[in-house]
Motif scaffolding. Structure first.
Motif, PDB file in Angstrom:
ATOM      1  N   LYS A 107       0.920  -1.213   0.106  1.00  0.00           N
ATOM      2  CA  LYS A 107       0.124   0.145   0.092  1.00  0.00           C
ATOM      3  C   LYS A 107       1.023   1.225  -0.047  1.00  0.00           C
ATOM      4  CE  LYS A 107      -4.374  -1.044   2.168  1.00  0.00           C
ATOM      5  NZ  LYS A 107      -4.740  -1.236   3.555  1.00  0.00           N
ATOM      6  N   ASP A 108       1.846   1.396   0.933  1.00  0.00           N
ATOM      7  CA  ASP A 108       2.661   2.605   0.851  1.00  0.00           C
ATOM      8  C   ASP A 108       3.373   2.752  -0.410  1.00  0.00           C
ATOM      9  OD1 ASP A 108       1.769   2.840   3.454  1.00  0.00           O
ATOM     10  OD2 ASP A 108       3.689   2.562   4.541  1.00  0.00           O
ATOM     11  N   TYR A 109       4.015   1.570  -0.951  1.00  0.00           N
ATOM     12  CA  TYR A 109       4.851   1.851  -2.227  1.00  0.00           C
ATOM     13  C   TYR A 109       3.678   2.094  -3.261  1.00  0.00           C
ATOM     14  CZ  TYR A 109       6.983  -0.183  -6.466  1.00  0.00           C
ATOM     15  OH  TYR A 109       7.685  -0.359  -7.748  1.00  0.00           O
ATOM     16  N   LEU A 110       2.549   1.664  -3.250  1.00  0.00           N
ATOM     17  CA  LEU A 110       1.648   2.102  -4.194  1.00  0.00           C
ATOM     18  C   LEU A 110       1.008   3.796  -4.075  1.00  0.00           C
ATOM     19  CD1 LEU A 110      -1.015   0.847  -6.009  1.00  0.00           C
ATOM     20  CD2 LEU A 110      -2.224   1.657  -3.800  1.00  0.00           C
ATOM     21  N   VAL A 111       0.665   4.092  -2.725  1.00  0.00           N
ATOM     22  CA  VAL A 111       0.062   5.462  -2.669  1.00  0.00           C
ATOM     23  C   VAL A 111       1.471   6.557  -2.955  1.00  0.00           C
ATOM     24  CG1 VAL A 111      -1.738   4.923  -1.321  1.00  0.00           C
ATOM     25  CG2 VAL A 111       0.374   5.468  -0.160  1.00  0.00           C
ATOM     26  N   SER A 112       2.695   6.303  -2.616  1.00  0.00           N
ATOM     27  CA  SER A 112       3.750   6.948  -2.823  1.00  0.00           C
ATOM     28  C   SER A 112       3.963   7.767  -4.285  1.00  0.00           C
ATOM     29  CB  SER A 112       5.000   6.366  -2.700  1.00  0.00           C
ATOM     30  OG  SER A 112       5.389   5.488  -3.756  1.00  0.00           O
ATOM     31  N   PHE A 113       3.294   7.024  -5.217  1.00  0.00           N
ATOM     32  CA  PHE A 113       3.230   7.641  -6.579  1.00  0.00           C
ATOM     33  C   PHE A 113       2.310   9.037  -6.596  1.00  0.00           C
ATOM     34  CE2 PHE A 113       4.229   3.166  -7.403  1.00  0.00           C
ATOM     35  CZ  PHE A 113       5.356   3.333  -8.614  1.00  0.00           C
ATOM     36  N   GLY A 114       1.438   9.025  -5.728  1.00  0.00           N
ATOM     37  CA  GLY A 114       0.645  10.329  -5.760  1.00  0.00           C
ATOM     38  C   GLY A 114       1.587  11.513  -5.505  1.00  0.00           C
ATOM     39  N   GLU A 115       2.310  11.363  -4.367  1.00  0.00           N
ATOM     40  CA  GLU A 115       3.166  12.693  -4.102  1.00  0.00           C
ATOM     41  C   GLU A 115       4.379  12.596  -5.010  1.00  0.00           C
ATOM     42  OE1 GLU A 115       1.387  11.195  -1.915  1.00  0.00           O
ATOM     43  OE2 GLU A 115       0.782  12.639  -0.573  1.00  0.00           O
ATOM     44  N   ARG A 116       4.771  11.659  -5.617  1.00  0.00           N
ATOM     45  CA  ARG A 116       5.801  11.700  -6.476  1.00  0.00           C
ATOM     46  C   ARG A 116       5.306  12.317  -7.743  1.00  0.00           C
ATOM     47  NH1 ARG A 116       9.132   6.061  -6.816  1.00  0.00           N
ATOM     48  NH2 ARG A 116       7.257   4.850  -6.276  1.00  0.00           N
ATOM     49  N   LEU A 117       4.299  11.923  -8.280  1.00  0.00           N
ATOM     50  CA  LEU A 117       3.620  12.600  -9.756  1.00  0.00           C
ATOM     51  C   LEU A 117       3.691  14.090  -9.220  1.00  0.00           C
ATOM     52  CD1 LEU A 117       1.179   9.862 -10.283  1.00  0.00           C
ATOM     53  CD2 LEU A 117       3.097  10.573 -11.548  1.00  0.00           C
ATOM     54  N   ALA A 118       3.075  14.336  -8.295  1.00  0.00           N
ATOM     55  CA  ALA A 118       2.549  15.977  -7.978  1.00  0.00           C
ATOM     56  C   ALA A 118       4.102  16.913  -7.962  1.00  0.00           C
ATOM     57  CB  ALA A 118       1.864  15.964  -6.499  1.00  0.00           C
ATOM     58  N   ALA A 119       4.884  16.025  -7.148  1.00  0.00           N
ATOM     59  CA  ALA A 119       6.182  16.881  -6.806  1.00  0.00           C
ATOM     60  C   ALA A 119       6.761  17.309  -8.367  1.00  0.00           C
ATOM     61  CB  ALA A 119       7.214  16.109  -6.163  1.00  0.00           C
ATOM     62  N   ARG A 120       6.610  16.274  -9.063  1.00  0.00           N
ATOM     63  CA  ARG A 120       7.267  16.489 -10.450  1.00  0.00           C
ATOM     64  C   ARG A 120       6.810  17.561 -11.492  1.00  0.00           C
ATOM     65  NH1 ARG A 120       8.958  12.452  -8.401  1.00  0.00           N
ATOM     66  NH2 ARG A 120      10.973  11.369  -8.809  1.00  0.00           N
ATOM     67  N   ILE A 121       5.235  17.420 -11.113  1.00  0.00           N
ATOM     68  CA  ILE A 121       4.497  18.467 -11.970  1.00  0.00           C
ATOM     69  C   ILE A 121       4.646  19.902 -11.400  1.00  0.00           C
ATOM     70  CG2 ILE A 121       2.005  19.083 -12.490  1.00  0.00           C
ATOM     71  CD1 ILE A 121       1.508  16.077 -12.760  1.00  0.00           C
ATOM     72  N   VAL A 122       4.439  19.797 -10.094  1.00  0.00           N
ATOM     73  CA  VAL A 122       4.595  21.289  -9.374  1.00  0.00           C
ATOM     74  C   VAL A 122       6.029  21.933  -9.727  1.00  0.00           C
ATOM     75  CG1 VAL A 122       4.765  22.439  -7.302  1.00  0.00           C
ATOM     76  CG2 VAL A 122       2.928  20.767  -7.713  1.00  0.00           C
ATOM     77  N   ALA A 123       7.134  21.068  -9.607  1.00  0.00           N
ATOM     78  CA  ALA A 123       8.548  21.308 -10.029  1.00  0.00           C
ATOM     79  C   ALA A 123       8.677  22.033 -11.488  1.00  0.00           C
ATOM     80  CB  ALA A 123       9.622  20.388  -9.673  1.00  0.00           C
ATOM     81  N   ALA A 124       7.985  21.100 -12.262  1.00  0.00           N
ATOM     82  CA  ALA A 124       8.110  21.476 -13.675  1.00  0.00           C
ATOM     83  C   ALA A 124       7.571  22.881 -13.966  1.00  0.00           C
ATOM     84  CB  ALA A 124       7.663  20.533 -14.673  1.00  0.00           C
ATOM     85  N   CYS A 126       6.861  25.422 -11.791  1.00  0.00           N
ATOM     86  CA  CYS A 126       7.823  26.272 -11.070  1.00  0.00           C
ATOM     87  C   CYS A 126       9.010  26.861 -12.210  1.00  0.00           C
ATOM     88  CB  CYS A 126       8.112  26.185  -9.880  1.00  0.00           C
ATOM     89  SG  CYS A 126       7.068  26.111  -8.559  1.00  0.00           S
ATOM     90  N   GLN A 127       9.606  25.932 -12.712  1.00  0.00           N
ATOM     91  CA  GLN A 127      10.521  26.064 -13.296  1.00  0.00           C
ATOM     92  C   GLN A 127      10.178  26.883 -14.865  1.00  0.00           C
ATOM     93  OE1 GLN A 127      11.922  22.108 -14.739  1.00  0.00           O
ATOM     94  NE2 GLN A 127      13.011  21.838 -12.790  1.00  0.00           N
ATOM     95  N   SER A 128       9.040  26.463 -15.354  1.00  0.00           N
ATOM     96  CA  SER A 128       8.433  27.189 -16.238  1.00  0.00           C
ATOM     97  C   SER A 128       8.256  28.717 -15.966  1.00  0.00           C
ATOM     98  CB  SER A 128       7.238  26.556 -16.946  1.00  0.00           C
ATOM     99  OG  SER A 128       6.213  27.027 -16.240  1.00  0.00           O
ATOM    100  N   MET A 129       8.139  29.082 -14.906  1.00  0.00           N
ATOM    101  CA  MET A 129       7.705  30.373 -14.112  1.00  0.00           C
ATOM    102  C   MET A 129       9.080  31.101 -13.836  1.00  0.00           C
ATOM    103  SD  MET A 129       4.572  31.168 -13.115  1.00  0.00           S
ATOM    104  CE  MET A 129       4.668  31.761 -11.509  1.00  0.00           C
ATOM    105  N   GLY A 130      10.237  30.337 -14.281  1.00  0.00           N
ATOM    106  CA  GLY A 130      11.581  31.171 -14.171  1.00  0.00           C
ATOM    107  C   GLY A 130      12.236  30.670 -12.732  1.00  0.00           C
ATOM    108  N   MET A 131      11.566  29.920 -11.942  1.00  0.00           N
ATOM    109  CA  MET A 131      12.145  29.560 -10.634  1.00  0.00           C
ATOM    110  C   MET A 131      13.137  28.091 -10.772  1.00  0.00           C
ATOM    111  SD  MET A 131       8.869  29.847  -8.090  1.00  0.00           S
ATOM    112  CE  MET A 131       7.497  30.037  -9.013  1.00  0.00           C
ATOM    113  N   GLU A 132      14.132  28.092  -9.886  1.00  0.00           N
ATOM    114  CA  GLU A 132      15.058  26.970 -10.107  1.00  0.00           C
ATOM    115  C   GLU A 132      14.612  25.990  -9.317  1.00  0.00           C
ATOM    116  OE1 GLU A 132      19.392  26.837 -10.008  1.00  0.00           O
ATOM    117  OE2 GLU A 132      19.420  28.885 -10.354  1.00  0.00           O
TER     118      GLU A 132
END
Ligand code: ASP
Ligand code: MG
Length: 450
Positions: A107-124, A126-132
């Motif tokens: 279950k933990d391995y499975l639900v971890s995908f939620g946060e991992r997907l979100a972090a990648r999208i949010v970071a991408a 923020c990058q597109s807005m000029g943040m590092e």
């Protein structure tokens, strides 16, 4: 530096993520670390997909894939590296459908995908807005936990490993976007800190990195005086102590993860609870101490509670009877909430989820045991120095409603007074108490931070 945590509803879609990035941009001079939950209700959807795979053998991640791809489209960014994650998720679900097994570890391995997907999208974005910005999985950010899957505790070494990993990024002018809620144990298995655990991830980073403050962004205007679903006129409070916040979190208010206050309580790091849907609202500040001028801060309740009444004349003047009794609770892994004792009886409450028959059988050897289901704990969080006054008035409210109180406990944390009523009556009691103690005339202006 500061820590900014955004929960699922603050990241529900592309538009919300855009708004989050704007809030972060405003705080850039204060060197933020971002902590994100899974988008929207992704954690629930992942668990549902697993149950489906387990019970019907159907593997489908369409809804989850759509939600994330739509957000990417709305944000108008190049596809971040989420395809390998989605492929791995699909394989995992196939695995569950074949093996027909869904342990806490899986279950933990499975639900971890939620946060991992979100972090990648949010970071991408923020990058597109000029943040590092840089997506950082919790284990790359120093989060090490024990192996208690679905409710892991961070190990003490995390206090050192988190700043060791994160401070160089922050000092290098980077905006780390960390996955909340998850960690790895010392053997490298993915764990989670319990539902709502990204609050704890955020306060842990803030405390361990000696941040100026932690901001927990939610979809409500801060910590409220009651659950707004029960009391529509519940309103946000300006400031509370860590103890009060922990009590409110545990007994029903569900604004914060119950253990989230622990790290910041230790370092006295201020925590803010704010509303990403209404960023102009001041929010609630959580601090070590307040000038106590407010008799009652809030009213909460928790339904589906079971009361166990244990009566034995053997208790009279005996040493070790309670130890024997609670050893039995420990033996069956039953977590106890409220306790009230007299010379010949003990009343104990717990979640209704436990099977109490084996315990009853054991205890019957030393006492008469009665199990009463369908109870609720109503809790008044307030100034313990005024508890006589609060109790007097609270019982007055119950008397006027004609609702009998079945057990009372004056919490050891010194901020709560709890009592038991039938759970069919808890809504009425909470509403009555809220009206009486907080009502329309409650003056928030009387609270100020020390
Ligand atoms: N996504 C996880 C949950 O829904 C963790 C969190 O939101 O804090 O419980
Ligand atoms: Mg969530």
């Amino acid at each position: 530096m500061i820590v900014m945590k955004f929960g699922g509803s603050s990241l529900a879609n592309g538009e919300r993520i855009r708004h989050v990035a704007e809030l972060v941009k405003l705080e850039l001079p204060r060197k933020p670390v971002l902590v994100v939950s899974a988008m929207g209700d992704t954690t629930d959807h992942l668990l549902e997909a697993a149950t489906r795979a387990l019970e019907t053998g159907t593997v489908s991640i369409e809804g989850i894939t759509e939600l994330h791809k739509n957000a990417i489209r709305e944000l108008n960014i190049a596809m971040p590296k989420i395809m390998p994650l989605l492929a791995e998720l699909q394989i995992l679900l196939v695995g569950i459908s074949l093996i027909k097994e869904l342990t806490g570890r899986t279950k933990d391995y499975l639900v971890s995908f939620g946060e991992r997907l979100a972090a990648r999208i949010v970071a991408a974005y923020c990058q597109s807005m000029g943040m590092e910005a840089k997506a950082v999985d919790a284990w790359e950010g120093g989060f090490v936990s024990d192996s208690h899957f679905t409710a892991a505790e961070l190990v003490p070494e995390s206090w050192d490993s988190i700043p060791e990993k994160l401070m160089p990024l922050i000092d290098g002018g980077m905006l780390p976007v960390l996955t909340g809620f998850i960690a790895k144990d010392c053997k490298g298995a993915i764990t989670t800190l319990g539902r709502g655990g990204s609050d704890l991830s955020a306060t842990m980073i803030a405390a361990a990195c000696q941040a100026e403050e932690a901001q927990i962004w939610k979809d409500v205007d801060g910590i409220l005086t009651a659950d707004p679903r029960i009391v529509p006129e519940a309103r946000p409070v300006e400031a509370v102590t860590y103890e009060e916040a922990a009590e409110l979190a545990y007994f029903g208010a569900q604004v914060l993860h119950p253990r989230a206050m622990q790290p910041c309580m230790r370092t006295k790091t201020p925590v803010w609870v704010k509303n990403s849907y209404n960023s102009r609202a001041p929010g609630t500040r959580i601090v070590a101490a307040l000038e106590k001028t407010r008799p009652v801060l809030g009213i909460t309740s928790r339904n589906q509670v079971t009361l166990v009444d244990i009566v034995s004349t053997r208790m009279l003047g005996q040493a070790g009877f309670l130890a024997e009794l609670f050893a039995d609770f420990a033996k069956y892994g039953i977590s106890v909430d409220m306790v009230a004792t007299s010379e010949v009886s003990v009343s104990v409450t717990m979640d209704a989820t436990y099977d109490l028959e084996p315990l009853k059988k054991d205890l019957s050897r030393i006492a008469d045991v009665e199990i009463k289901t369908g109870k609720a704990i109503v809790t008044i969080i307030g100034d313990v120095d005024r508890s006589s006054e609060i109790l007097h008035q609270a019982f007055g409210v119950c008397v006027s409603l004609g609702i009998p109180v079945q057990m009372v406990s004056h919490g050891a944390s010194k901020v709560n007074i709890s009592f038991i009523v039938n759970d069919t009556q808890s809504t009425e009691v909470v509403q009555g108490l809220h009206k009486h103690f907080i009502g329309a005339n409650f003056s928030e202006g009387s609270t100020s931070c020390i």
